[in-house]
Design a protein around this motif. Structure first.
Motif, mmCIF file in Angstrom:
data_model
loop_
_atom_site.group_PDB
_atom_site.id
_atom_site.type_symbol
_atom_site.label_atom_id
_atom_site.label_comp_id
_atom_site.label_asym_id
_atom_site.label_seq_id
_atom_site.Cartn_x
_atom_site.Cartn_y
_atom_site.Cartn_z
ATOM 1 N N ILE A 199 0.836 -1.202 0.000
ATOM 2 C CA ILE A 199 0.000 0.000 0.000
ATOM 3 C C ILE A 199 0.868 1.248 0.000
ATOM 4 C CG2 ILE A 199 -1.631 1.346 1.387
ATOM 5 C CD1 ILE A 199 -2.842 -1.346 2.277
ATOM 6 N N ALA A 200 1.902 1.252 0.825
ATOM 7 C CA ALA A 200 2.806 2.402 0.889
ATOM 8 C C ALA A 200 3.476 2.628 -0.458
ATOM 9 C CB ALA A 200 3.844 2.186 1.983
ATOM 10 N N ASP A 201 3.953 1.557 -1.085
ATOM 11 C CA ASP A 201 4.624 1.684 -2.388
ATOM 12 C C ASP A 201 3.706 2.345 -3.413
ATOM 13 O OD1 ASP A 201 6.927 0.489 -1.452
ATOM 14 O OD2 ASP A 201 6.425 -1.507 -2.208
ATOM 15 N N GLN A 202 2.468 1.851 -3.500
ATOM 16 C CA GLN A 202 1.545 2.381 -4.500
ATOM 17 C C GLN A 202 1.116 3.813 -4.188
ATOM 18 O OE1 GLN A 202 -1.555 -0.400 -5.973
ATOM 19 N NE2 GLN A 202 -0.612 -1.935 -4.652
ATOM 20 N N ALA A 203 0.837 4.072 -2.926
ATOM 21 C CA ALA A 203 0.388 5.412 -2.540
ATOM 22 C C ALA A 203 1.479 6.442 -2.790
ATOM 23 C CB ALA A 203 -0.021 5.422 -1.066
ATOM 24 N N ILE A 204 2.700 6.120 -2.404
ATOM 25 C CA ILE A 204 3.805 7.067 -2.583
ATOM 26 C C ILE A 204 4.090 7.285 -4.064
ATOM 27 C CG2 ILE A 204 6.275 7.416 -2.193
ATOM 28 C CD1 ILE A 204 5.875 5.949 0.498
ATOM 29 N N ALA A 205 4.038 6.212 -4.849
ATOM 30 C CA ALA A 205 4.269 6.354 -6.292
ATOM 31 C C ALA A 205 3.236 7.268 -6.929
ATOM 32 C CB ALA A 205 4.242 4.972 -6.953
#
Length: 232
Positions: A199-205
């Motif tokens: 979730i963090a990876d996608q949100a930050i991207a």
């Protein structure tokens, strides 16, 4: 000469009381269990719909036992939210101390923020917030939140100065980034199919790159034409 009977070594007897240090650790572990259980129930049922009896029942203790570790339900919420904000501050401080480019520090802090709001204490900050607390307690929590917001603003301003971030209003950008990451704590479910890191990876991207389609560059075709000409 009379022989003396050897004294029994002190500390070898089996005492029902643990050493002071062990008792303090045990008390802290139980207090944390109270807070963790309360945070989970607050997030699942809501603050007002959760009673001290509910928390005690989950822990298999009596309601009076809880008062040995916490003062009231308001006190529990305060400690839960304070714990989450403290975790955020500690994580951000560690990132800042490590140094590096502002944009890399910003992404690392966003990752910490995103991860914490998927935890029980962090979700309490987002789902319950400070509203149920009396005014003096709300003021304390707002001060802690302001410190985190200030760190995001400084990192964004530093990123603009170093040229790694596009010019923007750091205050507005910090509100948008923190607001988007905070919302994860509203919809996140442990059984939702994505773990907190994904979730963090996608949100930050998405936040760093946006969702607007960019026009294709002309640099790549030119390179290919030159390579073709050399091969001929």
């Amino acid at each position: 000469m009379a022989t003396r009977t050897p004294r029994k070594t002190v500390g070898t007897s089996s005492s029902p009381w643990k050493p002071a240090g062990a008792r303090a650790q045990q008390r802290e572990a139980k207090r944390n269990a109270v807070l963790q259980t309360a945070a989970r129930l607050f997030n699942e049922r809501g603050f007002h719909a959760t009673s001290l009896d509910d928390i005690a029942e989950q822990l298999n203790v009596s309601k009076p036992t809880l008062y040995y570790y916490v003062k009231s339900k308001d006190d529990i919420l305060l400690q839960c939210v304070r714990t989450a904000l403290g975790m955020m501050q500690a994580g951000i401080a560690e990132v800042r101390a490590a140094g590096g480019r502002a944009i890399d520090q910003l992404i690392a802090c966003m990752r910490i923020y995103s991860r914490i709001v998927t935890m029980d204490f962090g979700m309490c900050v987002i789902r319950i917030g400070e509203d149920p607390l009396p005014a003096p307690r709300r003021k304390e929590l707002r001060r802690l939140k302001a410190g985190i917001d200030g760190e995001f603003r400084r990192l964004i301003a530093d990123g603009i100065a170093e040229g790694s971030l596009a010019p923007c209003d750091p205050k507005m950008a910090a509100f948008v980034l923190a607001g988007a990451l905070s919302w994860i704590g509203r919809w996140y479910r442990p059984d939702g199919g994505s773990d907190p890191e994904q979730i963090a990876d996608q949100a930050i991207a998405l936040l760093m790159a946006g969702v607007q389609q960019r026009p294709p560059t002309t640099a790549a075709p030119v390179i290919r034409k030159r390579a073709r000409a050399r091969s001929e």
